[in-house]
Design an enzyme around this catalytic site. Structure first.
Site, mmCIF file in Angstrom:
data_model
loop_
_atom_site.group_PDB
_atom_site.id
_atom_site.type_symbol
_atom_site.label_atom_id
_atom_site.label_comp_id
_atom_site.label_asym_id
_atom_site.label_seq_id
_atom_site.Cartn_x
_atom_site.Cartn_y
_atom_site.Cartn_z
ATOM 1 C CG PHE A 1 34.861 50.742 36.825
ATOM 2 C CD1 PHE A 1 34.903 51.031 35.322
ATOM 3 C CD2 PHE A 1 34.855 49.509 37.351
ATOM 4 C CE1 PHE A 1 34.672 50.047 34.450
ATOM 5 C CE2 PHE A 1 34.713 48.436 36.366
ATOM 6 C CZ PHE A 1 34.805 48.912 34.850
ATOM 7 C CG MET B 1 40.889 48.047 47.257
ATOM 8 S SD MET B 1 41.468 49.646 46.505
ATOM 9 C CE MET B 1 39.967 49.937 45.190
ATOM 10 C CG MET C 1 43.909 47.974 41.170
ATOM 11 S SD MET C 1 42.879 49.400 40.982
ATOM 12 C CE MET C 1 43.659 50.838 40.740
ATOM 13 C CG ASP D 1 44.104 54.209 41.304
ATOM 14 O OD1 ASP D 1 44.191 53.657 42.050
ATOM 15 O OD2 ASP D 1 43.592 55.418 41.372
ATOM 16 C CG ASP E 1 41.674 53.985 46.165
ATOM 17 O OD1 ASP E 1 40.708 54.720 45.786
ATOM 18 O OD2 ASP E 1 42.447 53.480 45.197
ATOM 19 N N GLY E 2 38.447 54.523 47.588
ATOM 20 C CA GLY E 2 37.081 54.324 47.026
ATOM 21 C C GLY E 2 36.092 54.966 47.404
ATOM 22 N N GLY F 1 39.540 60.753 44.506
ATOM 23 C CA GLY F 1 39.787 61.122 42.847
ATOM 24 C C GLY F 1 38.879 62.185 42.464
ATOM 25 C CG HIS G 1 46.481 56.478 44.803
ATOM 26 N ND1 HIS G 1 46.906 55.911 45.898
ATOM 27 C CD2 HIS G 1 45.403 55.741 44.193
ATOM 28 C CE1 HIS G 1 46.598 54.692 45.719
ATOM 29 N NE2 HIS G 1 45.593 54.587 44.586
ATOM 30 C CB SER H 1 43.217 58.771 42.665
ATOM 31 O OG SER H 1 42.947 57.834 41.412
ATOM 32 C CG MET I 1 43.509 50.396 36.699
ATOM 33 S SD MET I 1 41.722 50.993 36.540
ATOM 34 C CE MET I 1 41.404 51.931 37.884
ATOM 35 C CG HIS J 1 46.265 50.540 43.989
ATOM 36 N ND1 HIS J 1 44.942 51.104 44.039
ATOM 37 C CD2 HIS J 1 46.331 49.377 44.254
ATOM 38 C CE1 HIS J 1 43.979 50.082 44.300
ATOM 39 N NE2 HIS J 1 44.940 49.053 44.365
#
Length: 221
Positions: free
Chosen positions: A145, A139, A70, A37, A175-176, A197, A35, A10, A39, A68
């Site tokens: 974050f 997730m 968001m 992200d 992811d996470g 990430g 990836h 990420s 936002m 992704h």
């Protein structure tokens, strides 16, 4: 393990002041996908980047761009992300009033269609759109974050979704909080794409990234 694991760094955790170089570095370090992200400051508190940045980065690598979204209004943005060069476009079930229509539109644009589920969202949400899906993103932290701690209860959810897929050509992505310590559990439950990430971008150079990716791969072998 019955399938090859895909490592998707990420870029949220990368150095944004040299984003192109960071993508080239993780590409050379052994990343399978990149990836992205996205936002919007509304669906999640933070703001990151959008189609113009993705388009500008597209020529830095030939690896899969995994976007992704968001965002609270994905439907009005889908064509822009497809045009920017995203290969997979994943929307949040929580943000889509008409999820079946949204996923169909992603495919019509020539992209693979994914749906993301927040930790509190039950797996059953995707039961009736399985024929529209190429990817399910579970997730394993709350979105918005980087650097959060993995939520162990999501392992059971991954296993449930794996059972629901029942042989369909659908990939499970997580992811996470994915590290060498947590990767094994999610892969055993059925995950195939591991987004990481902070665990990958430690060290600030290609050699470090290569070692970080290798540690995650070794953990799931």
């Amino acid at each position: 393990m019955s399938h090859e694991i895909i490592i998707a760094p990420s870029i949220l955790a990368s150095d944004f002041s040299r984003l192109g170089d960071e993508i080239k570095a993780v590409d050379q370090a052994g990343a399978d996908w990149i990836h992205l992200d996205v936002m919007d400051g509304h669906f999640v508190p933070n703001l990151t980047f959008g189609p113009p940045i993705i388009k500008a980065l597209r020529n830095t690598t030939d690896k899969i761009f995994d976007a992704h979204l968001m965002v609270s209004n994905p439907d009005v943005l889908l064509a822009d992300y497809a045009a920017a060069g995203a290969n997979y476009v994943t929307v949040h079930a929580e943000a889509c009033d008409h999820l079946d229509r949204t996923l169909s539109h992603i495919r019509e644009l020539g992209c693979k269609a994914g749906v993301a589920l927040n930790p509190h969202t039950p797996a059953a949400v995707i039961q009736h759109v399985m024929d529209r899906l190429d990817l399910v993103l579970v997730m394993t932290v709350n979105p918005g974050f980087g650097g959060q701690v993995f939520i162990p209860a999501m392992v059971e959810k991954i296993a449930t979704i794996n059972d629901m897929i029942d042989g369909r050509d659908i990939i499970i992505e997580v992811d996470g909080g994915i590290t060498a310590e947590t990767a094994g559990a999610v892969v055993r439950a059925g995950a195939q794409v591991l987004v990481a990430g902070s665990a990958i971008f430690k060290g600030d150079n290609q050699a470090s990234y290569s070692g970080n990716i290798a540690r995650i791969r070794d953990a799931v072998r």
